[in-house]
Scaffold this active site. Structure first.
Site, PDB file in Angstrom:
ATOM      1  N   LYS A 113      76.217  76.387  31.361  1.00 16.51           N
ATOM      2  CA  LYS A 113      75.271  75.402  31.843  1.00 16.51           C
ATOM      3  C   LYS A 113      76.172  73.899  32.073  1.00 16.51           C
ATOM      4  CE  LYS A 113      72.309  77.997  34.058  1.00 16.51           C
ATOM      5  NZ  LYS A 113      71.310  78.748  33.024  1.00 16.51           N
ATOM      6  N   LYS A 195      78.295  87.208  40.310  1.00 21.07           N
ATOM      7  CA  LYS A 195      77.490  87.347  40.535  1.00 21.07           C
ATOM      8  C   LYS A 195      76.048  86.572  41.390  1.00 21.07           C
ATOM      9  CE  LYS A 195      74.252  84.898  37.255  1.00 21.07           C
ATOM     10  NZ  LYS A 195      73.028  85.516  36.982  1.00 21.07           N
ATOM     11  N   LYS A 198      70.354  82.292  42.893  1.00 17.21           N
ATOM     12  CA  LYS A 198      69.941  81.497  43.888  1.00 17.21           C
ATOM     13  C   LYS A 198      70.553  79.822  44.248  1.00 17.21           C
ATOM     14  CE  LYS A 198      65.634  82.900  41.180  1.00 17.21           C
ATOM     15  NZ  LYS A 198      65.669  83.048  40.092  1.00 17.21           N
TER      16      LYS A 198
HETATM   17  P1  TYM Z   1      66.559  84.563  36.587  1.00 22.60           P
HETATM   18  O1  TYM Z   1      65.658  83.749  37.557  1.00 22.60           O
HETATM   19  O2  TYM Z   1      67.881  83.933  36.823  1.00 22.60           O
HETATM   20  O3  TYM Z   1      66.824  86.085  37.685  1.00 22.60           O
HETATM   21  C1  TYM Z   1      65.280  87.130  37.513  1.00 22.60           C
HETATM   22  C2  TYM Z   1      65.981  88.400  37.502  1.00 22.60           C
HETATM   23  O4  TYM Z   1      66.987  88.798  37.982  1.00 22.60           O
HETATM   24  C3  TYM Z   1      67.937  89.232  37.817  1.00 22.60           C
HETATM   25  N1  TYM Z   1      69.420  89.000  38.399  1.00 22.60           N
HETATM   26  C4  TYM Z   1      70.391  89.380  39.176  1.00 22.60           C
HETATM   27  N2  TYM Z   1      70.311  90.866  38.809  1.00 22.60           N
HETATM   28  C5  TYM Z   1      71.696  91.592  38.900  1.00 22.60           C
HETATM   29  N3  TYM Z   1      72.367  91.382  39.745  1.00 22.60           N
HETATM   30  C6  TYM Z   1      72.393  89.619  39.808  1.00 22.60           C
HETATM   31  N4  TYM Z   1      73.292  89.433  40.342  1.00 22.60           N
HETATM   32  C7  TYM Z   1      70.749  89.574  39.872  1.00 22.60           C
HETATM   33  N5  TYM Z   1      70.911  87.722  39.631  1.00 22.60           N
HETATM   34  C8  TYM Z   1      69.287  88.111  38.995  1.00 22.60           C
HETATM   35  C9  TYM Z   1      68.282  88.700  36.164  1.00 22.60           C
HETATM   36  O5  TYM Z   1      68.828  89.749  35.280  1.00 22.60           O
HETATM   37  C10 TYM Z   1      66.660  88.752  35.970  1.00 22.60           C
HETATM   38  O6  TYM Z   1      65.935  89.408  35.863  1.00 22.60           O
HETATM   39  N6  TYM Z   1      66.234  83.510  32.109  1.00 22.60           N
HETATM   40  C11 TYM Z   1      65.512  84.785  32.874  1.00 22.60           C
HETATM   41  C12 TYM Z   1      64.244  84.304  33.166  1.00 22.60           C
HETATM   42  C13 TYM Z   1      63.398  85.269  31.484  1.00 22.60           C
HETATM   43  C14 TYM Z   1      62.731  86.271  31.384  1.00 22.60           C
HETATM   44  C15 TYM Z   1      62.385  85.843  30.149  1.00 22.60           C
HETATM   45  C16 TYM Z   1      63.436  87.611  31.956  1.00 22.60           C
HETATM   46  C17 TYM Z   1      62.413  83.265  31.294  1.00 22.60           C
HETATM   47  N7  TYM Z   1      61.900  84.581  30.156  1.00 22.60           N
HETATM   48  C18 TYM Z   1      61.826  86.695  29.452  1.00 22.60           C
HETATM   49  C19 TYM Z   1      62.587  88.516  30.972  1.00 22.60           C
HETATM   50  C20 TYM Z   1      61.983  88.209  29.981  1.00 22.60           C
HETATM   51  C21 TYM Z   1      66.202  84.568  34.395  1.00 22.60           C
HETATM   52  O7  TYM Z   1      66.936  83.284  34.786  1.00 22.60           O
HETATM   53  O8  TYM Z   1      66.550  85.049  35.480  1.00 22.60           O
END
Ligand code: TYM
Length: 331
Positions: A113, A195, A198
């Site tokens: 980041k 990966k 979004k």
């Molecule tokens: P975020 O919003 O980036 O993504 C949400 C979920 O999708 C999964 N993910 C993926 N899995 C496989 N391949 C990919 N290309 C891929 N892109 C996204 C992420 O692993 C996630 O499970 N930090 C977290 C949000 C969060 C969170 C939490 C998660 C905040 N607090 C507490 C679990 C527990 C995040 O940025 O997810």
């Protein structure tokens, strides 16, 4: 017997895609019948990278709608928005006193980041894993369904939980990243660069809101090569990703046919992509339609959001009481 507790969140920073679905949401849907589940929209987390909040509200509703469209039942789980549960912020504050600047600066997602937004290296970005730990520990969860990219954050969550327990007495069970199958899932971008995400290359990411034509166009453009030169060779990761996607949305015999073709050096990637595109379009179509309908029904979404927040607050305030007792803040 008490059911095990599950927590997971998704940031409302854009449209949800196949990585979110196969890395996380697919497991949410399965877990809702077996566990005591808390799933939320991580709007506070999104502020670390998206300070402009013009799109935020719409995004929050869309993430909720897409989760329900994928099969999440708000009657079975607590589906809520992070900022509706103020207890998380209080726990975040306590945990910040246990988290060291040095260890936070070493987190690879923080370093990424810093590279991506050198003019906005805010303290929230640095303490992102601490807030995530608070999300999880506030319900004393043990299972966290996430994709592979979150593995390190879960390791930190365990460290913080252990540190708290060590300093103030046994309060939290340790949380682990969870997937039903063996390893955690990583869906790669269709251009083979990192990966699926979004915000990066939109033409290499398949969103749950993409229409059939766009899905076909994106898959047909996916990176391939001249094909294997020797029988039973290893697959390059961008080819392996196409097989992973096919495994997720196509019939078993379709996958087997292309696996055999690959192993015999007969594979025609054009045919494989055409088939994958059709199967993917069929897979996404009902989710897209359902999500659009739900998103238009703001009244129901508001009700779901409020009821979810109530369930989450009930659990969070119980944990907070326990935390304050452990810390001796129970005056
Ligand atoms: P975020 O919003 O980036 O993504 C949400 C979920 O999708 C999964 N993910 C993926 N899995 C496989 N391949 C990919 N290309 C891929 N892109 C996204 C992420 O692993 C996630 O499970 N930090 C977290 C949000 C969060 C969170 C939490 C998660 C905040 N607090 C507490 C679990 C527990 C995040 O940025 O997810």
């Amino acid at each position: 017997m008490e059911k095990e507790i599950v927590v997971s969140g998704i940031r409302p920073t854009g449209y949800l895609h196949l990585g979110n679905y196969f890395g996380a949401m697919r497991n949410y849907v399965r877990m809702q019948d077996e566990y005591n589940c808390y799933f939320f929209v991580a709007d506070w987390h999104s502020l670390t990278t998206h300070p402009d909040t013009k799109e935020l509200k719409n995004s929050v509703y869309r993430v909720l709608a897409e989760n329900i469209a994928c099969g999440l039942d708000p009657e079975k789980v607590a589906l809520y928005v992070q900022s509706d549960v103020k207890e998380i912020a209080e726990l975040y504050l306590y945990l910040n006193m246990l988290a060291y600047k040095g260890e936070l600066e070493k987190v690879p997602t923080f370093k990424d980041k810093v590279r991506l937004q050198p003019d906005n290296v805010n303290a929230g970005l640095l303490t992102y894993p601490v807030l995530m730990t608070a999300d999880i520990l506030i319900h004393r969860a043990t299972k966290v369904p996430v994709g592979k990219d979150q593995e390190q954050h879960l390791e930190m969550a365990r460290n913080f939980a252990e540190r708290f327990n060590h300093r103030y007495g046994e309060t939290f069970p340790l949380p682990y990243a969870f997937n039903y199958n063996t390893g955690l899932v990583k869906i790669m971008s269709l251009d083979g660069n990192g990966k699926m995400s979004k915000s990066e290359n939109q033409m290499a990411t398949i969103f749950l809101s993409d229409d059939d034509e766009l899905i076909r166009k994106k898959i047909m453009k996916a990176k391939t090569d001249a094909g294997p030169q020797e029988n039973n060779s290893d697959k390059p990761d961008y080819i392996d990703n196409l097989f992973t996607l096919m495994n997720l949305v196509s019939k078993e015999d379709t996958l087997k046919k292309f696996e055999d073709d690959f192993n015999n050096c007969n594979i025609r990637y054009g045919d494989m992509k055409k088939q994958l595109a059709e199967d993917m379009a069929l897979f996404i179509h009902p989710i897209r339609e359902k999500a659009a309908a739900i998103q238009n029904d703001k009244v129901s979404l508001d009700k779901i959001m409020h009821e979810g927040a109530e369930k989450a607050r009930a659990s969070a305030s119980k944990t907070l009481q326990l935390i304050k007792e452990s810390m001796g803040l129970n005056y």
